[in-house]
Every structure is written in C-alpha cells, then in structure tokens.
Design a protein around this motif. Structure first.
Motif, PDB file in Angstrom:
ATOM      1  N   CYS A   9      11.233  -6.019   5.389  1.00  0.00           N
ATOM      2  CA  CYS A   9      11.453  -6.974   4.301  1.00  0.00           C
ATOM      3  C   CYS A   9      12.223  -6.370   3.130  1.00  0.00           C
ATOM      4  O   CYS A   9      13.033  -7.064   2.510  1.00  0.00           O
ATOM      5  N   LEU A  10      11.988  -5.105   2.817  1.00  0.00           N
ATOM      6  CA  LEU A  10      12.735  -4.470   1.730  1.00  0.00           C
ATOM      7  C   LEU A  10      14.220  -4.399   2.073  1.00  0.00           C
ATOM      8  O   LEU A  10      15.068  -4.729   1.248  1.00  0.00           O
ATOM      9  N   ALA A  11      14.538  -3.999   3.290  1.00  0.00           N
ATOM     10  CA  ALA A  11      15.942  -3.931   3.719  1.00  0.00           C
ATOM     11  C   ALA A  11      16.582  -5.315   3.683  1.00  0.00           C
ATOM     12  O   ALA A  11      17.734  -5.459   3.254  1.00  0.00           O
ATOM     13  N   ALA A  12      15.845  -6.337   4.111  1.00  0.00           N
ATOM     14  CA  ALA A  12      16.376  -7.703   4.087  1.00  0.00           C
ATOM     15  C   ALA A  12      16.639  -8.150   2.649  1.00  0.00           C
ATOM     16  O   ALA A  12      17.661  -8.786   2.366  1.00  0.00           O
ATOM     17  N   ALA A  13      15.731  -7.816   1.740  1.00  0.00           N
ATOM     18  CA  ALA A  13      15.913  -8.177   0.326  1.00  0.00           C
ATOM     19  C   ALA A  13      17.127  -7.450  -0.252  1.00  0.00           C
ATOM     20  O   ALA A  13      17.930  -8.049  -0.983  1.00  0.00           O
ATOM     21  N   GLN A  14      17.274  -6.184   0.072  1.00  0.00           N
ATOM     22  CA  GLN A  14      18.426  -5.429  -0.419  1.00  0.00           C
ATOM     23  C   GLN A  14      19.725  -5.993   0.143  1.00  0.00           C
ATOM     24  O   GLN A  14      20.719  -6.116  -0.572  1.00  0.00           O
ATOM     25  N   GLN A  15      19.721  -6.351   1.418  1.00  0.00           N
ATOM     26  CA  GLN A  15      20.907  -6.946   2.024  1.00  0.00           C
ATOM     27  C   GLN A  15      21.272  -8.247   1.314  1.00  0.00           C
ATOM     28  O   GLN A  15      22.423  -8.485   0.982  1.00  0.00           O
ATOM     29  N   ARG A  16      20.275  -9.058   1.054  1.00  0.00           N
ATOM     30  CA  ARG A  16      20.496 -10.360   0.393  1.00  0.00           C
ATOM     31  C   ARG A  16      21.038 -10.167  -1.023  1.00  0.00           C
ATOM     32  O   ARG A  16      21.974 -10.838  -1.430  1.00  0.00           O
ATOM     33  N   LEU A  17      20.458  -9.248  -1.773  1.00  0.00           N
ATOM     34  CA  LEU A  17      20.839  -9.088  -3.167  1.00  0.00           C
ATOM     35  C   LEU A  17      22.126  -8.278  -3.351  1.00  0.00           C
ATOM     36  O   LEU A  17      22.990  -8.658  -4.134  1.00  0.00           O
ATOM     37  N   TYR A  18      22.239  -7.161  -2.648  1.00  0.00           N
ATOM     38  CA  TYR A  18      23.377  -6.259  -2.862  1.00  0.00           C
ATOM     39  C   TYR A  18      24.557  -6.555  -1.951  1.00  0.00           C
ATOM     40  O   TYR A  18      25.663  -6.079  -2.199  1.00  0.00           O
ATOM     41  N   GLY A  19      24.309  -7.314  -0.869  1.00  0.00           N
ATOM     42  CA  GLY A  19      25.384  -7.691   0.030  1.00  0.00           C
ATOM     43  C   GLY A  19      25.699  -6.659   1.097  1.00  0.00           C
ATOM     44  O   GLY A  19      26.312  -6.974   2.108  1.00  0.00           O
ATOM     45  N   ASP A  20      25.290  -5.433   0.903  1.00  0.00           N
ATOM     46  CA  ASP A  20      25.545  -4.353   1.865  1.00  0.00           C
ATOM     47  C   ASP A  20      24.431  -3.329   1.695  1.00  0.00           C
ATOM     48  O   ASP A  20      24.522  -2.429   0.858  1.00  0.00           O
ATOM     49  N   GLN A  21      23.389  -3.474   2.505  1.00  0.00           N
ATOM     50  CA  GLN A  21      22.210  -2.620   2.347  1.00  0.00           C
ATOM     51  C   GLN A  21      22.532  -1.155   2.610  1.00  0.00           C
ATOM     52  O   GLN A  21      22.044  -0.273   1.917  1.00  0.00           O
ATOM     53  N   ARG A  22      23.359  -0.882   3.587  1.00  0.00           N
ATOM     54  CA  ARG A  22      23.721   0.516   3.898  1.00  0.00           C
ATOM     55  C   ARG A  22      24.438   1.165   2.712  1.00  0.00           C
ATOM     56  O   ARG A  22      24.146   2.295   2.339  1.00  0.00           O
ATOM     57  N   ARG A  23      25.406   0.448   2.157  1.00  0.00           N
ATOM     58  CA  ARG A  23      26.148   0.996   1.020  1.00  0.00           C
ATOM     59  C   ARG A  23      25.238   1.166  -0.195  1.00  0.00           C
ATOM     60  O   ARG A  23      25.318   2.159  -0.912  1.00  0.00           O
ATOM     61  N   TRP A  24      24.347   0.191  -0.429  1.00  0.00           N
ATOM     62  CA  TRP A  24      23.410   0.302  -1.539  1.00  0.00           C
ATOM     63  C   TRP A  24      22.482   1.494  -1.351  1.00  0.00           C
ATOM     64  O   TRP A  24      22.213   2.245  -2.293  1.00  0.00           O
TER      65      TRP A  24
END
Length: 183
Positions: free
Chosen positions: A104-119
């Motif tokens: 869920c944290l990764a999904a939230a980061q993906q949603r908010l930052y647009g690129d979870q890996r880069r974030w």
C-alpha cells in the motif's frame, strides 16, 4: 503649549495603535495553509488506509489495542510489501536502502509522485545529505552542489505529489482501486 501639542499627538498615536490592535484582534485570523509535508502525509495516509481496507485489513491507528502477531505481519506485508525487495540504492556513506514496489505504501507513492522508483531513489539520496557530508568530511553546501540534479528532481516530484495530494483529499477517492503499483 508646545508640550500640550506633543502630548495630544502621542495620545492620538497611542489611541490609533490601540484601536488598530483591537480591530486586528477582533477580526478572524487568516486561515493558515497546511505545510506541503502535512498535505502529502494526509493524502498518503488516506490512500494507505483505503488500500488496507480493500484488502480486509484494519489500518493501524495510534492508541488502538495491539493485534495478534499474525495479523500484525499481514498488515505489515500489505503495507510495506513482502518478499524480495525490488528497489535498492547504495548511498555514498556505504549504506544500502531497500524497498518494495508492492504494498500500500508503494501504491500511494506511485499515485502521488507518479514514479515510485524515481521517488524512492531520489528521496533516499536527498534525505541522507547530512550523513553524506559527515562521512565525506564535506560541507552540506558541497554535498548539495554534488546532488543538485537529485535535489531538482526531488522538488519536481514533491510539486507533483502536492498537486495529486490535494486532488486525493478534495475528492476522497483513490483511482487505483486494487492498491497495486502502476510501475
């Protein structure tokens, strides 16, 4: 007479200050805008809670009764991801930071930052600038200069996250209903 004029002027100035102060005190104070961190944290929490709830898990709440160890592990796996870590960045201090792309944290980061890996990579580096300065016996300014590309990327990602967070909080929705990453 001149002294009387000075006293009158002083009295008038004092009265103006007092009435100005009373007017300012009686009017509603401006509503403070929440800090960027607070907005992003609130949206992250909202997205995480929704993701856990969709999986039939109770989101952790401060002050709530402890749950059994097996339930804690299920919540932890759903929240942070499970299995082999897919993300890794070696910091100049020698430490390696790892993370998951599921959960869920990764999904939230993906949603908010647009690129979870880069974030993940950018935030790990930016959040460790002080330890890097100490490790390399450099000033923080020198380390910031070396990482100006990461700092610029961090700022861009944060600006995107703030915009996304405002949308999430305003609508109360999460457009990724499965709670998975889109990487």
């Amino acid at each position: 007479m001149r002294q009387l004029g000075t006293l009158t002027a002083a009295f008038a100035a004092g009265t103006l200050l007092l009435t100005g102060g009373l007017t300012a005190c009686t009017s509603a104070p401006p509503t403070p805008r929440p800090a960027t961190d607070d907005v992003i944290k609130a949206a992250t929490r909202h997205l995480i809670d929704a993701c856990l709830t969709r999986q039939g898990l109770a989101p952790p709440q401060p002050g709530s009764r402890p749950v059994p160890a097996a339930e804690q592990q299920r919540v932890s796996d759903a929240l942070f991801g499970a299995g082999r870590t897919e993300l890794s960045v070696r910091l100049p201090t020698g430490y390696v930071v790892r993370g998951h792309t599921d959960g869920c944290l990764a999904a939230a980061q993906q949603r908010l930052y647009g690129d979870q890996r880069r974030w993940f990579r950018t935030s790990a580096i930016v959040n460790n600038l002080r330890p890097e300065a100490a490790h390399t016996h450099s000033t923080l300014a020198e380390v910031r200069h070396r990482h100006r590309a990461e700092l610029a990327d961090w700022r861009r990602l944060r600006a995107r996250a703030l915009k996304s967070a405002k949308t999430v909080l305003a609508t109360g929705t999460d457009p990724s209903p499965k709670g998975t990453t889109h990487a």
